[in-house]
Each structure stands twice: as C-alpha cells, then as structure tokens.
Design a protein around this motif. Structure first.
Motif, mmCIF file in Angstrom:
data_model
loop_
_atom_site.group_PDB
_atom_site.id
_atom_site.type_symbol
_atom_site.label_atom_id
_atom_site.label_comp_id
_atom_site.label_asym_id
_atom_site.label_seq_id
_atom_site.Cartn_x
_atom_site.Cartn_y
_atom_site.Cartn_z
ATOM 1 N N ALA A 183 0.902 -1.227 -0.151
ATOM 2 C CA ALA A 183 -0.050 0.018 -0.004
ATOM 3 C C ALA A 183 0.976 1.133 0.073
ATOM 4 O O ALA A 183 0.525 2.150 -0.453
ATOM 5 C CB ALA A 183 -0.818 -0.070 1.285
ATOM 6 N N ALA A 184 2.026 1.401 0.633
ATOM 7 C CA ALA A 184 3.036 2.454 0.536
ATOM 8 C C ALA A 184 3.743 2.399 -0.416
ATOM 9 O O ALA A 184 4.802 3.649 -0.741
ATOM 10 C CB ALA A 184 3.805 2.267 2.115
ATOM 11 N N GLY A 185 3.869 1.374 -1.469
ATOM 12 C CA GLY A 185 4.509 1.492 -2.771
ATOM 13 C C GLY A 185 5.886 1.112 -2.465
ATOM 14 O O GLY A 185 6.810 1.628 -3.239
ATOM 15 N N ILE A 186 6.027 0.485 -1.421
ATOM 16 C CA ILE A 186 7.598 0.014 -1.131
ATOM 17 C C ILE A 186 8.017 -1.521 -1.167
ATOM 18 O O ILE A 186 9.050 -1.687 -0.934
ATOM 19 C CB ILE A 186 8.056 0.684 -0.087
ATOM 20 C CG1 ILE A 186 7.135 0.367 1.119
ATOM 21 C CG2 ILE A 186 8.052 2.316 -0.016
ATOM 22 C CD1 ILE A 186 7.699 0.737 2.742
ATOM 23 N N ALA A 187 6.810 -2.260 -1.413
ATOM 24 C CA ALA A 187 7.354 -3.595 -1.440
ATOM 25 C C ALA A 187 8.333 -4.249 -2.225
ATOM 26 O O ALA A 187 9.009 -5.150 -2.040
ATOM 27 C CB ALA A 187 5.976 -4.273 -2.013
ATOM 28 N N ASP A 188 8.777 -3.320 -3.383
ATOM 29 C CA ASP A 188 9.805 -3.797 -4.236
ATOM 30 C C ASP A 188 11.156 -3.275 -3.581
ATOM 31 O O ASP A 188 12.231 -3.696 -4.376
ATOM 32 C CB ASP A 188 9.536 -3.550 -5.706
ATOM 33 C CG ASP A 188 9.419 -2.007 -5.741
ATOM 34 O OD1 ASP A 188 9.269 -1.144 -4.901
ATOM 35 O OD2 ASP A 188 9.675 -1.573 -6.999
ATOM 36 N N LEU A 189 11.255 -2.320 -2.621
ATOM 37 C CA LEU A 189 12.320 -1.803 -2.110
ATOM 38 C C LEU A 189 12.863 -2.507 -0.932
ATOM 39 O O LEU A 189 14.152 -2.437 -0.632
ATOM 40 C CB LEU A 189 12.289 -0.324 -2.095
ATOM 41 C CG LEU A 189 11.819 0.155 -3.258
ATOM 42 C CD1 LEU A 189 11.404 1.781 -2.845
ATOM 43 C CD2 LEU A 189 12.910 0.592 -4.290
ATOM 44 N N VAL A 190 11.962 -2.878 0.000
ATOM 45 C CA VAL A 190 12.470 -3.586 1.081
ATOM 46 C C VAL A 190 11.335 -4.560 1.565
ATOM 47 O O VAL A 190 9.996 -4.681 1.174
ATOM 48 C CB VAL A 190 12.400 -2.412 2.257
ATOM 49 C CG1 VAL A 190 11.252 -1.887 2.558
ATOM 50 C CG2 VAL A 190 12.909 -2.902 3.457
ATOM 51 N N SER A 191 11.799 -5.763 2.677
ATOM 52 C CA SER A 191 10.875 -6.557 3.041
ATOM 53 C C SER A 191 10.807 -6.286 4.450
ATOM 54 O O SER A 191 11.930 -6.060 5.015
ATOM 55 C CB SER A 191 11.208 -8.113 2.683
ATOM 56 O OG SER A 191 12.585 -8.253 2.922
ATOM 57 N N TYR A 192 9.793 -7.110 5.288
ATOM 58 C CA TYR A 192 9.756 -6.873 6.452
ATOM 59 C C TYR A 192 10.537 -8.111 7.137
ATOM 60 O O TYR A 192 10.115 -9.200 6.409
ATOM 61 C CB TYR A 192 7.982 -6.901 7.018
ATOM 62 C CG TYR A 192 7.832 -6.797 8.676
ATOM 63 C CD1 TYR A 192 7.974 -5.523 8.972
ATOM 64 C CD2 TYR A 192 7.792 -8.012 9.346
ATOM 65 C CE1 TYR A 192 7.686 -5.365 10.365
ATOM 66 C CE2 TYR A 192 7.354 -7.889 10.612
ATOM 67 C CZ TYR A 192 7.315 -6.292 11.211
ATOM 68 O OH TYR A 192 7.251 -6.254 12.410
ATOM 69 N N PRO A 193 11.023 -7.892 8.130
ATOM 70 C CA PRO A 193 11.890 -9.083 8.788
ATOM 71 C C PRO A 193 11.018 -10.369 8.863
ATOM 72 O O PRO A 193 9.779 -10.181 9.296
ATOM 73 C CB PRO A 193 12.524 -8.622 9.975
ATOM 74 C CG PRO A 193 12.646 -7.027 9.807
ATOM 75 C CD PRO A 193 11.325 -6.783 8.938
ATOM 76 N N ASN A 194 11.527 -11.352 8.617
ATOM 77 C CA ASN A 194 10.724 -12.614 9.058
ATOM 78 C C ASN A 194 10.128 -12.749 10.250
ATOM 79 O O ASN A 194 10.773 -12.226 11.304
ATOM 80 C CB ASN A 194 11.877 -13.959 8.785
ATOM 81 C CG ASN A 194 11.942 -14.306 7.283
ATOM 82 O OD1 ASN A 194 11.304 -13.929 6.566
ATOM 83 N ND2 ASN A 194 13.089 -14.959 7.115
ATOM 84 N N ILE A 195 8.885 -13.273 10.666
ATOM 85 C CA ILE A 195 8.010 -13.197 11.859
ATOM 86 C C ILE A 195 8.286 -14.830 12.163
ATOM 87 O O ILE A 195 7.585 -15.616 11.393
ATOM 88 C CB ILE A 195 6.789 -12.721 11.566
ATOM 89 C CG1 ILE A 195 6.821 -11.420 11.317
ATOM 90 C CG2 ILE A 195 5.925 -13.025 12.850
ATOM 91 C CD1 ILE A 195 5.645 -10.780 10.643
ATOM 92 N N PRO A 196 8.765 -15.064 13.416
ATOM 93 C CA PRO A 196 8.744 -16.505 13.760
ATOM 94 C C PRO A 196 7.455 -16.959 13.853
ATOM 95 O O PRO A 196 6.332 -16.362 14.648
ATOM 96 C CB PRO A 196 9.448 -16.295 15.407
ATOM 97 C CG PRO A 196 10.192 -15.234 15.209
ATOM 98 C CD PRO A 196 9.395 -14.301 14.524
#
Length: 366
Positions: free
Chosen positions: A306-319
């Motif tokens: 939604a913020a338009g940044i999915a191709d630039l950075v990923s959220y760290p893995n969630i256990p």
C-alpha cells in the motif's frame, strides 16, 4: 506343465499391478509438498484505487501489479484475503468510535509535541509511521532506516542503533516546522500497528520490569519502587526487593486520576503502556492503514504494498505463532487480581478496545 505356465503368468501380472499401484502412491505422496509450494509462490495481491473515509490511498494499478510473494514473511499465508476491504472496515470502525461522544475522553487527544515525537518520517517515500511500543515497532523502524538510505538491508542494522535517534537517520515529525508538519500529515502515507490492549500491557511489564533486556536501570530502580510505594496494598514485607508485581502494575494503570503525578515524574518512559489514543491520536490524525499485531504476517506485506515500497524492502521474518493472541497467558497473569482492579484497568483502556475491534475480556470481568 501348461497349468504351471499360466500360474506363473498370473503371478507376474499380480506383481506388475502391485508395482504400478505402489509407484502411483509414491508419486502422489511426494507431489503434495511441491504443489503446496507452487500455490504459495503464485499467490498474487492486486489493489485498485480506493478512498477511505479517513483519507485517500492510491493503491497500485491492477493492470500494473506484479506477483507478490508472501513466503518471505510467512509461509502459512496461502489464502487470498481482501485486505483492501479489511482496512476499510478497520478505518470505518475507527471513525465511528471517534464520533461517539460518550467515548470522547478515551479516544481523543491533542496533537502536540508528545504525539509528534512518536511519528517517524521517511521523506524519500512520503511515509509517516507512528510508534506504538510492544507491537513489533523495532522491525518497522528498521524498514524505514533502510528506506532512508542509512543501511542497504534490515539485517545489516545493529540492534543498538535502531533506537538511537541521534544516529539512526529517522527524523521525528516534531523536529519540523508547523508548515512542514501540516504538509506531511495531509499528504504522506500514514500507518501504525495495534495489539490486544491487555496482552500489550503484559508484554510491557515483562520487558521493562522482569526481563529488562536493554539495560534500562531506571525501570527497576526508579519507576518500580514508586509504583510499589503507592499501589502495593500489603506492606508486611515492606521491602521493594521483591520487585514490582503485575498486580501492582494493574492497580497503578487503573488509577486514572491518581497516576498523573507519577506519570509526570516518569516522563517519556511511560510510552510503553500509554493508550494508542494518547500515543498516535488516531481520532485526530487521518491514518491510511491500521495494522494488527495478531495478523502481522498478512498485514506487513499489505502495508509495504500500500505504501508503494514492496519492491524496495521486506519486513523481517516473523517466527511462527509469535503474534498470535494467547488467552492462556492473559488468564495466567490476571490470576489472583481482584475484579475491581481488572474493571478499573479495562475502563482506562476501553477506548483502545473499542477503536480497534478488540473483544471485551469478559472472561476476566464477569
């Protein structure tokens, strides 16, 4: 002789049939994991343009969207969810509760320097993130640090730098002029994350008064003794070496009028258990997205998209399972605490329960 020949042919036929059956079974059993993985990798999200009642969000064009892989965040996310509708429902509920006059004191706050201090800015990508402690904010800060260009990836960011606001390259909204603040609040993508209010309080208590992993001695040596002196009912031990108990903490938080003097004494250290309304002013600032800690595996990629940044950075893995609501834990912590104290606590945080659609903990109140 002829009979023996046909018996041999028949036996060979049965062996051949058995081998064909076993071969088919083996192929089927090994094909299941690859089929599951293939379905997961092909999961696609697309978002058309939408305008919420809170504010306008420009979603990526449906025709221009690319396959969005969720496996980097959670391999368990395989069912398509209409997160656009989910977000609209969350914002609609937020707006409805904000208009409720009987809840006004619990849902509204002044957008002052304290609130603006909680909001971090990424000018490069026009994003504002309001920090609500104990809901995975450290990871979102890492995302913004990468977007601001200080580090190339979240894994490279030292843990001790994330909360060092002099060096992490994350400006606060409060550091800007009134004109700059208004311009960003009116035009930037804005979001924050919430969590079941009581479970968040348990997390804050454990982190600051039990584990205290960041070596913050003032919680143990200053804040805990002050709460104990005022709110511990039984002083037959009359020593603070026992440490702050969750019962003391609950009694302090439920005392809406009496805790003000202590809170002024504690300063910004109290942000870990302030309400979402006090921290981010959700009824007074129009946010684009409200994420939920309990569904963070799905909400995180949604927010990036939604913020338009999915191709630039990923959220760290969630256990796996770490964000799931744990009723057993909540019941264990509240065991032995009087209903009177629990009801006072709920009254203090009722605004958060209602604004973000968290169920009233009837199992504690009745």
């Amino acid at each position: 002789m002829m009979r023996r020949h046909w018996l041999l042919v028949g036996a060979c036929g049965w062996v051949l049939l058995i081998l064909m059956f076993v071969s088919k079974f083996i192929n089927f059993s090994f094909r299941i994991p690859s089929d599951y993985a293939e379905r997961r990798e092909m999961f696609v999200w697309t978002f058309p343009s939408v305008t919420t009642k809170h504010t306008s969000v420009q979603w990526p064009d449906k025709g221009a969207s690319q396959p969005y892989i969720l496996s980097s965040v959670s391999p368990s996310v395989v069912e398509p969810i209409d997160w656009q509708s989910m977000n609209e429902k969350r914002l609609e509920l937020l707006s409805t509760v904000c208009r409720n006059a009987s809840m006004w004191n619990l849902t509204h706050t002044t957008v002052d320097k304290f609130v603006l201090d909680r909001i971090f800015v990424c000018d490069k990508h026009k994003i504002l993130f309001c920090q609500t402690p104990k809901v995975g904010n450290t990871q979102w800060k890492k995302v913004l640090i990468v977007l601001n260009g200080v580090f190339s990836k979240v894994e490279a960011i030292p843990e001790n730098l994330v909360h060092d606001h002099e060096r992490n390259g994350l400006p606060r909204l409060s550091s800007m002029t009134d004109t700059e603040i208004r311009q960003r609040l009116n035009s930037y993508f804005k979001f924050f994350i919430v969590r079941d209010p009581f479970e968040r309080l348990i997390s804050a208590f454990k982190d600051k008064f039990v584990k205290n992993p960041r070596f913050e001695p003032w919680y143990k040596h200053d804040i805990a003794p002050a709460i104990i002196r005022k709110y511990r009912r039984s002083h037959h031990d009359d020593n603070e070496s026992v440490g702050l108990q969750f019962e003391d903490f609950v009694r302090y938080l439920g005392d809406k009028s009496g805790r003000q003097r202590l809170d002024r004494q504690f300063g910004d250290h109290i942000i870990h258990w302030l309400t979402y309304a006090e921290l981010c002013a959700p009824c007074d600032i129009s946010y684009n997205v409200v994420g939920h800690h309990e569904t963070l595996e799905r909400d995180a990629p949604y927010i990036l998209k939604a913020a338009g940044i999915a191709d630039l950075v990923s959220y760290p893995n969630i256990p796996p399972g770490i964000t799931r609501y744990n009723r057993t834990k909540v019941e264990r912590y509240f065991t032995g605490i009087s209903q009177r104290d629990v009801r006072r606590l709920y009254a203090s945080y009722q605004g958060d329960f209602n604004l973000f659609d968290y169920q009233t903990p009837a199992f504690l109140l009745d």
